[in-house]
Scaffold this motif. Structure first.
Motif, short mmCIF file in Angstrom:
data_model
loop_
_atom_site.label_atom_id
_atom_site.label_comp_id
_atom_site.label_asym_id
_atom_site.label_seq_id
_atom_site.Cartn_x
_atom_site.Cartn_y
_atom_site.Cartn_z
N SER A 163 0.76 -1.14 0.14
CA SER A 163 -0.09 0.09 -0.15
C SER A 163 1.00 1.25 0.16
CB SER A 163 -0.90 0.17 1.23
OG SER A 163 -1.79 -1.25 1.33
N ILE A 164 0.59 2.18 -0.77
CA ILE A 164 1.13 3.69 -0.59
C ILE A 164 -0.04 4.81 -0.73
CG2 ILE A 164 1.05 3.70 -3.35
CD1 ILE A 164 3.71 5.16 -3.09
N GLU A 165 0.14 5.50 0.16
CA GLU A 165 -0.86 6.52 0.61
C GLU A 165 -0.89 7.95 -0.26
OE1 GLU A 165 -2.98 8.36 4.59
OE2 GLU A 165 -1.76 6.79 4.78
N VAL A 166 -2.01 8.24 -0.64
CA VAL A 166 -1.98 9.78 -1.22
C VAL A 166 -1.50 10.70 -0.63
CG1 VAL A 166 -4.03 9.03 -2.71
CG2 VAL A 166 -4.48 10.11 -0.53
N ASP A 167 -0.94 11.79 -0.94
CA ASP A 167 -0.46 13.08 -0.12
C ASP A 167 -1.55 13.26 0.85
OD1 ASP A 167 0.21 15.53 0.72
OD2 ASP A 167 0.83 16.09 -1.14
N PRO A 168 -1.29 13.16 2.16
CA PRO A 168 -2.20 13.65 3.36
C PRO A 168 -2.95 14.72 3.22
CG PRO A 168 -0.10 13.26 4.20
CD PRO A 168 0.00 12.93 2.80
N ARG A 169 -2.26 15.69 2.72
CA ARG A 169 -2.52 16.98 2.58
C ARG A 169 -4.18 17.20 1.76
NH1 ARG A 169 2.86 19.84 0.55
NH2 ARG A 169 2.50 18.16 -0.72
N LEU A 170 -4.33 16.16 0.91
CA LEU A 170 -5.43 16.09 0.27
C LEU A 170 -6.68 15.59 0.76
CD1 LEU A 170 -3.60 15.06 -3.18
CD2 LEU A 170 -4.05 17.35 -2.47
N ALA A 171 -6.62 15.06 2.05
CA ALA A 171 -7.42 14.27 2.69
C ALA A 171 -9.00 14.83 2.57
CB ALA A 171 -7.04 14.12 3.96
N HIS A 172 -8.95 16.13 2.57
CA HIS A 172 -10.35 16.93 2.58
C HIS A 172 -10.65 17.49 1.19
CE1 HIS A 172 -10.16 16.36 6.82
NE2 HIS A 172 -9.09 17.09 7.14
N HIS A 173 -10.04 16.89 0.16
CA HIS A 173 -10.32 17.21 -1.15
C HIS A 173 -10.51 16.15 -2.12
CE1 HIS A 173 -8.98 21.34 0.27
NE2 HIS A 173 -8.33 20.67 0.82
N THR A 174 -11.71 16.01 -2.62
CA THR A 174 -12.04 14.77 -3.54
C THR A 174 -11.40 14.47 -4.80
OG1 THR A 174 -14.12 14.92 -2.32
CG2 THR A 174 -13.89 13.41 -4.28
N ARG A 175 -11.53 15.72 -5.79
CA ARG A 175 -10.88 15.57 -6.90
C ARG A 175 -9.25 15.45 -7.09
NH1 ARG A 175 -12.88 13.07 -10.25
NH2 ARG A 175 -11.23 13.97 -11.59
N PRO A 176 -8.61 16.17 -6.21
CA PRO A 176 -6.95 16.03 -6.02
C PRO A 176 -6.85 14.73 -5.74
CG PRO A 176 -7.74 18.33 -5.29
CD PRO A 176 -9.07 17.49 -5.58
N THR A 177 -7.65 14.26 -4.70
CA THR A 177 -7.21 12.81 -4.20
C THR A 177 -7.35 11.57 -5.29
OG1 THR A 177 -7.83 13.20 -1.94
CG2 THR A 177 -7.98 10.99 -2.73
N VAL A 178 -8.38 11.76 -6.10
CA VAL A 178 -8.43 10.88 -7.21
C VAL A 178 -7.56 10.86 -8.31
CG1 VAL A 178 -10.00 10.18 -9.29
CG2 VAL A 178 -11.03 10.68 -6.99
N ALA A 179 -7.04 12.30 -8.38
CA ALA A 179 -6.06 12.46 -9.51
C ALA A 179 -4.63 12.04 -8.90
CB ALA A 179 -5.87 14.10 -9.76
N GLU A 180 -4.61 12.14 -7.59
CA GLU A 180 -3.39 11.61 -6.98
C GLU A 180 -3.14 9.97 -6.74
OE1 GLU A 180 0.10 12.11 -3.74
OE2 GLU A 180 -0.61 12.86 -5.49
N ALA A 181 -4.38 9.29 -6.79
CA ALA A 181 -4.40 7.93 -6.67
C ALA A 181 -4.19 7.19 -8.15
CB ALA A 181 -6.06 7.61 -6.29
N ARG A 182 -4.62 8.05 -9.11
CA ARG A 182 -4.17 7.67 -10.56
C ARG A 182 -2.81 7.62 -10.77
NH1 ARG A 182 -9.36 10.93 -13.11
NH2 ARG A 182 -11.03 9.19 -12.95
N GLN A 183 -2.23 8.78 -10.40
CA GLN A 183 -0.93 9.34 -10.60
C GLN A 183 0.00 7.83 -9.82
OE1 GLN A 183 0.82 11.02 -12.53
NE2 GLN A 183 2.53 11.48 -11.71
#
Length: 372
Positions: free
Chosen positions: A107-127
């Motif tokens: 497992s690898i985590e998305v940037d935790p600074r994005l925790a309260h932002h949906t679209r950037p989280t999805v983009a980071e997950a894809r990246q």
């Protein structure tokens, strides 16, 4: 020495290691744990990487190369962390193949600074899925309110997800709903949902730490008798909620299309109170189709003296509910505690990530080539 871990595995508990570093990869340490201690997966988080990179060895050459290229600190950090995850995934690939994709996951985590932002989280997950480029990767997305739709959308694109930072039963039910919705959307788009996997990381020890502190403040015998009861009760009731979902018609329809169940994962299983057995959150949370991700001291303790007595979850739900009700009756608000723990969890990961960015930036400056 490994009999307890084998018994744990035989009871349906997948043993994952809650740690990763380059030294563990290159020394053969991870391969040894897989071979000897029944480890079948690895989880990481910003705190783990902060410790590994700031204290560990093996990163100098990559940092030197990144400094020469004058990449941003964010890019450098992602290059470093995804390299470790990629290498660990390769080591675990035989487990992944042998279990049909169920285990052998990293497992690898998305940037935790994005925790309260949906679209950037999805983009980071894809990246991250693209950067690691291994089929046995899980992208970790926090179970914040903004994270819930991000989980659904990420699953709907065919990316496997580890949902992290779950503390409350209500939020866990929302997470399971987000997963099922994602599978339904993936299926509607014609994706092969048998290739999508997920775990839901339900945090354990931090619940006792917070509630025990409040019980101690009350200072009564009644309060003292409830110390160490909250975390196990909470997790056991989460498993009851899981059982309810997998018995539903909604899940059965997806299962008929070869969907994979989202397994409960017990996280934060290192015991923080020395008054408790150091294997408490392992031996008392044994149930089929679960994952227990352990820091190495907990893994070693379980191997050395863990007593695996069979299923310790099913059949406990009535007592678990009574324990949480008794705590609530003393004036300790369950909703307040779990909300605090979620907020603190995000903040702790943000701080670890920020600290890691700062220390990595300092290293890049130190190693930067001198101007001609």
């Amino acid at each position: 020495m490994t009999d307890a871990l084998k018994r744990l595995s035989d009871e349906g508990v997948a043993i994952w290691l809650d740690d990763l570093s380059r030294e563990r990869i290159t020394s053969g340490g991870l391969a040894e744990l897989i071979d000897q201690l029944h480890v079948v997966g690895v989880t990481t988080n910003p705190s783990i990487f902060q410790k590994a990179i700031s204290q560990g060895e093996g990163y100098e050459q990559q940092l030197t190369d990144l400094a020469a290229r004058r990449v941003s600190v964010e890019e450098a950090l992602r290059m470093i962390t995804t390299a470790d995850v990629r290498d660990a995934a390769d080591i675990l690939r035989p487990v992944y193949e042998a279990t049909g994709g169920r285990d052998g996951r990293v497992s690898i985590e998305v940037d935790p600074r994005l925790a309260h932002h949906t679209r950037p989280t999805v983009a980071e997950a894809r990246q991250l899925a693209w950067l690691v480029d291994r089929p046995n990767t899980l992208i970790k997305i926090p179970a914040s309110l903004a994270g819930l739709p991000a989980i659904t959308e990420t699953i709907a694109t065919g990316i496997s997800v580890n949902v992290t930072l779950i503390f409350s039963l209500e939020r866990y039910r929302q997470v399971m709903d987000a997963y099922l919705t994602g599978l339904e959307r993936a299926d509607a788009k014609g994706l092969d949902i048998s290739r999508i996997h997920s775990v839901a990381s339900f945090f354990v020890s931090r619940v006792d730490s917070e509630i025990d502190k409040r019980l101690d403040a009350l200072g009564t015998e009644e309060a003292a008798a409830l110390r160490g009861k909250a975390a196990l009760a909470n997790a056991r009731l989460a498993y009851q909620a899981y059982e309810e979902v997998i018995a539903s018609d909604r899940w059965k329809a997806l299962e008929a299309k070869n969907a994979n169940v989202q397994r409960p994962l017990w996280a934060s299983t290192g015991v923080k109170d020395p008054a408790y057995p150091d294997t408490l959150y392992v031996t008392e949370l044994v149930a089929p189709h679960t994952v227990n991700t352990m820091p190495e001291p907990t893994l070693d303790a379980t191997a050395d003296h863990g007593k695996i007595t069979g299923d310790t979850v099913r059949g406990t739900y009535e007592q678990a509910r009574a324990d949480l009700d008794a705590i609530e009756a003393l004036g300790i608000s369950y909703d307040e505690v779990v909300r605090l723990l979620e907020d603190e969890g995000v903040e702790k990961f943000e701080k670890s990530w920020t600290d890691l960015l700062t220390s990595t930036e300092a290293e890049l400056k130190r190693l930067a080539p001198k101007e001609a």
